[in-house]
Design a protein around this motif. Structure first.
Motif, short mmCIF file in Angstrom:
data_model
loop_
_atom_site.label_atom_id
_atom_site.label_comp_id
_atom_site.label_asym_id
_atom_site.label_seq_id
_atom_site.Cartn_x
_atom_site.Cartn_y
_atom_site.Cartn_z
N ARG A 97 0.84 -1.20 0.00
CA ARG A 97 0.00 0.00 0.00
C ARG A 97 0.88 1.25 0.00
N MET A 98 1.93 1.22 0.79
CA MET A 98 2.84 2.36 0.85
C MET A 98 3.52 2.59 -0.50
N LEU A 99 3.90 1.51 -1.18
CA LEU A 99 4.63 1.62 -2.44
C LEU A 99 3.71 2.02 -3.60
N CYS A 100 2.46 1.51 -3.59
CA CYS A 100 1.61 1.63 -4.77
C CYS A 100 0.43 2.58 -4.61
N GLY A 101 -0.03 2.77 -3.37
CA GLY A 101 -1.23 3.57 -3.18
C GLY A 101 -2.47 2.79 -3.58
N GLY A 102 -3.47 3.48 -4.09
CA GLY A 102 -4.69 2.82 -4.53
C GLY A 102 -5.72 2.68 -3.44
N LEU A 103 -6.88 2.15 -3.81
CA LEU A 103 -7.96 1.84 -2.87
C LEU A 103 -7.81 0.38 -2.45
N TRP A 104 -7.87 0.11 -1.14
CA TRP A 104 -7.63 -1.25 -0.64
C TRP A 104 -8.90 -1.84 -0.06
N CYS A 105 -9.24 -3.02 -0.55
CA CYS A 105 -10.43 -3.75 -0.11
C CYS A 105 -9.98 -5.06 0.54
N LEU A 106 -10.33 -5.25 1.81
CA LEU A 106 -9.96 -6.47 2.53
C LEU A 106 -11.08 -7.50 2.39
N ASP A 107 -10.71 -8.68 1.94
CA ASP A 107 -11.64 -9.79 1.75
C ASP A 107 -11.75 -10.59 3.05
N MET A 108 -12.76 -10.27 3.86
CA MET A 108 -12.98 -10.97 5.13
C MET A 108 -13.98 -12.10 4.86
N HIS A 109 -13.51 -13.15 4.18
CA HIS A 109 -14.41 -14.22 3.75
C HIS A 109 -14.76 -15.19 4.88
N ASP A 110 -14.12 -15.04 6.03
CA ASP A 110 -14.35 -15.94 7.16
C ASP A 110 -13.89 -15.20 8.42
N ASP A 111 -14.16 -15.78 9.59
CA ASP A 111 -13.52 -15.29 10.81
C ASP A 111 -12.08 -15.76 10.73
N LEU A 112 -11.18 -14.88 10.33
CA LEU A 112 -9.82 -15.29 9.99
C LEU A 112 -8.99 -15.71 11.21
N LEU A 113 -9.53 -15.57 12.41
CA LEU A 113 -8.80 -16.07 13.59
C LEU A 113 -8.91 -17.58 13.69
N TYR A 114 -9.88 -18.18 12.98
CA TYR A 114 -10.02 -19.63 12.84
C TYR A 114 -9.92 -20.40 14.16
N GLY A 115 -10.49 -19.87 15.22
CA GLY A 115 -10.53 -20.60 16.47
C GLY A 115 -9.19 -20.76 17.17
N ARG A 116 -8.21 -19.95 16.78
CA ARG A 116 -6.91 -20.04 17.44
C ARG A 116 -7.01 -19.65 18.91
#
Length: 351
Positions: A97-116
């Motif tokens: 993001r720092m190098l390229c800029g742009g609009l950033w969209c995070l794909d939260m397709h699951d609870d990414l903590l996965y029960g850890r």
């Protein structure tokens, strides 16, 4: 939904093998909608695919990859990053993001903590915080994720599978299509198999090579029940052949667990779009589908339901029309609607 008329340059970042990646079809549809799309398999030696020539893959060392990204994307107008790397590369994501800029969209397709738990959970929470802090918009799959991320927008999953003709369906074979892990209710499946020796339950899915506990559970299950077989993993290109061999699928998910409360299983979309009858335990996403599939609360319901469907005494619920809704083109258009709304008013971005 209206198709976005602006032309984006879209960089989709993933940490999954393209042969198995559920986000590759999204990249393909974004490209077909007329956008310039780069699909990047981010790993120790990143693989860059320009979707204008998807058969050509460029492999870089990390330093050369960062130079490539800066040179090709820095200060580009209408630049969108779709970050689908789970929690694997938080520092790399922020650096890009720092190098390229742009609009950033995070794909939260699951609870990414996965029960850890313990230290592993703390590390995952830090990674997630870094990724959230470096994102302009967050999209989620299962609607339940809105509870965890109130500002996120619903995108959902889909499938490239279309209706499959089954002239002589074999109702005695039941498909379990899964990522074979702790989300699968082994006790439920074993009990259903024991109660219905005339039925065969065939598991297709990946078992992590590092998950010896799950591997043992599968070995014990198939040893204890002669009508349960594990047939190995699959890649996306094999789905039509696999799905065409079955009339019904069972999704024996663990119910009432954080591991399954926030998932939006791809198997539902694959199987529904193909025309199969889908039987699932009552996880939130299964109930979210309504009457398109069958929810069961007990293993004892499985056998009578399958036999009723086969004999026509229980009405089928899958009309075969879901492929016109649950496809990646619709998801691609919806994603563009979401990010365009976020970007509206920003200079140089499609409105």
């Amino acid at each position: 939904m209206k198709e976005n008329k602006g032309r984006w340059t879209i960089v989709l970042l993933t940490c999954r093998d393209p042969a198995k990646d559920f986000r590759l079809p999204l990249a393909e549809e974004l490209h077909l909608l007329g956008h310039k799309v780069f699909y990047i398999f981010l790993k120790r030696r990143p693989v860059v695919i320009d979707m204008d020539n998807s058969q050509e893959k460029r492999v870089f060392s990390i330093p050369k990859f960062l130079r490539f990204m800066r040179h090709n994307f820095r200060a580009r107008k209408s630049l969108l990053f779709v970050n689908s790397t789970n929690l694997v590369f938080p520092a790399m994501s922020r650096m890009l993001r720092m190098l390229c800029g742009g609009l950033w969209c995070l794909d939260m397709h699951d609870d990414l903590l996965y029960g850890r738990a313990g230290l592993a959970r703390l590390k995952a929470q830090i990674a997630q915080t870094i990724l959230l802090g470096g994102s302009d918009v967050v999209v989620h799959a299962a609607p339940t994720l809105k509870r965890l991320f109130p500002m996120s927008r619903h995108l959902g999953n889909a499938s490239t599978v279309t209706a499959i003709e089954r002239s002589s369906p074999d109702w005695k074979k039941i498909l379990i299509l899964a990522s074979v892990d702790e989300r699968l209710d082994f006790d439920f499946l074993g009990a259903a198999a024991k109660a219905n020796p005339e039925l065969r339950f065939e598991i297709r899915g990946h078992i992590s090579k590092d998950d010896s506990k799950v591997k043992k559970k599968v070995d014990d299950l198939t040893a204890a029940h002669t009508n349960i077989d594990y047939l190995g993993p699959y890649v996306n290109s094999e789905l039509p052949t696999i799905l065409g061999a079955y009339a019904v699928t069972l999704a024996p998910y663990v119910v009432g667990s954080p591991l399954t409360d926030y998932i939006d299983p791809l198997r539902f979309y694959h199987c529904l779009n193909s025309g199969m009858e889908v039987i699932s335990t009552g996880i939130p996403k299964a109930r979210d589908f309504g009457n398109v599939l069958h929810c069961v609360g007990d293993y004892a319901e499985v056998g009578p339901l399958v036999h009723g469907l086969a004999e026509g005494t229980i009405a089928r619920r899958n009309s075969g029309s879901t492929a016109s809704v649950y496809n990646w083109k619709n998801r691609a258009i919806k994603l563009l609607d979401i990010v365009s709304g976020e970007a509206s008013g920003a200079e140089g971005l499609p409105a």
